[in-house]
Write a protein that holds these residues in place. Structure first.
Motif, short mmCIF file in Angstrom:
data_model
loop_
_atom_site.label_atom_id
_atom_site.label_comp_id
_atom_site.label_asym_id
_atom_site.label_seq_id
_atom_site.Cartn_x
_atom_site.Cartn_y
_atom_site.Cartn_z
N ALA A 1 107.73 53.44 24.63
CA ALA A 1 106.53 54.12 25.11
C ALA A 1 106.69 55.63 24.86
CB ALA A 1 106.33 53.84 26.59
N ARG A 2 107.90 56.14 24.98
CA ARG A 2 108.17 57.57 24.72
C ARG A 2 107.98 57.85 23.24
NH1 ARG A 2 112.26 60.07 28.61
NH2 ARG A 2 112.07 61.86 27.22
N THR A 3 107.50 59.04 22.94
CA THR A 3 107.32 59.39 21.53
C THR A 3 108.62 59.95 20.94
OG1 THR A 3 106.48 61.51 22.26
CG2 THR A 3 104.85 59.85 21.69
N ASP A 4 109.59 60.32 21.80
CA ASP A 4 110.81 60.95 21.29
C ASP A 4 112.03 60.03 21.34
OD1 ASP A 4 111.03 60.76 24.00
OD2 ASP A 4 111.71 62.82 24.33
N ALA A 5 111.82 58.72 21.56
CA ALA A 5 112.97 57.82 21.65
C ALA A 5 113.49 57.50 20.25
CB ALA A 5 112.57 56.53 22.36
N PRO A 6 114.81 57.36 20.10
CA PRO A 6 115.33 57.00 18.78
C PRO A 6 114.84 55.62 18.34
CG PRO A 6 117.09 57.09 20.44
CD PRO A 6 115.83 57.47 21.13
N THR A 7 114.76 55.41 17.03
CA THR A 7 114.28 54.11 16.54
C THR A 7 115.37 53.42 15.71
OG1 THR A 7 113.28 55.27 14.68
CG2 THR A 7 111.80 54.69 16.50
#
Ligand code: GAL
Length: 420
Positions: free
Chosen positions: A346-352
């Motif tokens: 949901a966070r836009t800054d989480a690692p992928t």
């Protein structure tokens, strides 16, 4: 374990209420405070995602012990009944899983969940989440849940071999083409070209057809009152839906979603409409011969749902529950959960890191697509509304009575819609 919980599970006749902790056999956990986390994630990718969060929680929250209160059953249809009974009997878990959006409203009204606005400020969460999601989570300027991840509901999954054997090599773009492919599969000897499960999975299918026939805006209006259920457009969509259901397995009402996915994996069906948690199920079954496409005619619509967690007003261990929520909200927590669960953070800054190509595409689509909510998964509908819609779909599956289905859905909307 609180004895009332056992008693209640028996009273409500739950399929199973499994309570497990993160401590191993023989470990002394008496010094730790317990946090009971209530979910419906009992197996496959769902459990793997929960386990990843539990592991991080144990690492990040010293002195706290994870206890899983889990009631199996897709979309939480059984878990939510057990939860309602427990809340009514003042036996609240410390935190529970709930969909972001309309599904939360009854819990807020009943004062069962606490305002987390202060925690959002401390953890910098308002800036880390997309503004639209924060708006959907906000009720009367307060915010009551922390999202773990976002899923997309309007996706069709394929068995590529089954399709190729019938000479189908291209994804259908329209409902008409989709129905044409279902006919072709059947002609080629696939008895049930579309894998389908019980009531709530049927509601998902109907919702996708409605998005195609009405468009995203009018579809969303069905849940806010700006689009009428007793219209000719809805009637035509129900006709399309009925036509598509004819191509599904006749034992649909007795299957949960993983069993329907099994039909696809085993080559008994060519297509399944299901949320993208399916990717984790495919991986758990080491099945890679599949593809996916947005439901034909849905265009850029991204039908979203978000699993989120709350702090209950009846929590025995609010501090521990806050630490759970902080773990869920953290960039690392969001990555670790989604990579196993098949969702996107949901966070836009989480690692992928570790994400599949599908997940990376979903991250991009979530940014550029048109968000539409889901009734089957609570972003559009309250819990009683979901129950009524599921019952209407289940009845239609047996009777095939389209007029009765439309009247029941219109009546549910009339009864449960909330005026802004
Ligand atoms: C949804 C939930 C998903 C997944 C699915 C199937 O309601 O949000 O995370 O668990 O049900 O059980």
């Amino acid at each position: 374990m609180r004895t009332t919980r056992r008693a209640l599970a028996a009273v409500v006749g739950a399929t199973a209420l499994l309570v497990t902790s993160a401590c191993g056999p023989g470990e002394d956990d008496t010094a730790a405070s317990t946090v009971e986390v209530f979910t419906w994630w009992a197996g496959g990718g769902e459990k793997a995602g929960l386990d990843a969060l539990a592991g991080l929680f144990t690492e990040s929250c010293p002195g706290q012990r994870f206890e899983s209160g889990v009631v199996p059953g897709g979309a939480g249809v059984d878990a939510k009944q057990v939860l309602a009974a427990r809340l009514q009997h003042n036996d609240a878990p410390d935190t529970f899983q709930v969909h972001a959006g309309a599904e939360l409203l009854d819990h807020i009204d009943a004062d069962q969940v606490r305002d987390l606005s202060a925690e959002y400020r401390t953890w910098g969460l308002r800036d880390a989440l997309p503004a639209g999601l924060v708006a959907d989570l906000t009720v009367n300027d307060r915010i009551y849940s922390v999202p773990a991840g976002v899923h997309r509901a309007n996706v069709v999954w394929t068995n590529d071999q089954v399709l190729a054997d019938a000479g189908i090599l291209v994804a259908p773009k329209t409902l008409k083409e989709f129905i044409g492919n279902l006919e072709r599969l059947r002609r080629s000897g696939v008895e049930s070209p579309l894998a389908l499960g019980r009531d709530w999975t049927q509601l998902m299918l109907l919702e996708s057809v409605l998005i195609s026939d009405l468009g995203p805006k009018r579809f969303s209006g069905l849940f806010t009152g700006t689009t009428k259920w007793d219209s000719r457009a809805v009637e035509l969509a129900i006709e399309d839906y009925a036509r598509i259901v004819e191509f599904s397995n006749t034992d649909r009402d007795s299957l949960d979603w993983p069993e329907a996915t099994r039909l696809l994996i085993d080559g008994k069906a060519g297509y399944q409409l299901m949320g993208d948690w399916v990717t984790a199920e495919m991986a758990a079954n080491t099945f890679s011969g599949y593809d996916s496409f947005t439901f034909p005619g849905n265009g850029m619509a991204f039908q979203w749902l978000a699993d989120s967690f709350v702090l209950t007003t009846g929590a025995a261990n609010p501090e521990g529950a806050r630490c759970w929520l902080e773990t869920v909200a953290s960039p690392r927590g969001q990555q670790a959960f989604s990579v196993r669960k098949g969702s996107i953070p949901a966070r836009t800054d989480a690692p992928t890191d570790g994400f599949t190509d599908y997940q990376l595409e979903a991250v991009a689509d979530w940014r550029s697509g048109t968000p539409v909510p889901s009734c089957a998964h609570g972003s559009a509908c309250s819990q009683p509304w979901q129950n009524a819609a599921n019952a209407a779909l289940g009845a239609f599956s047996t009777s095939g009575d389209a007029t009765a289905l439309r009247s029941a859905l219109a009546a549910a909307a009339k009864q449960f819609i909330r005026q802004p």
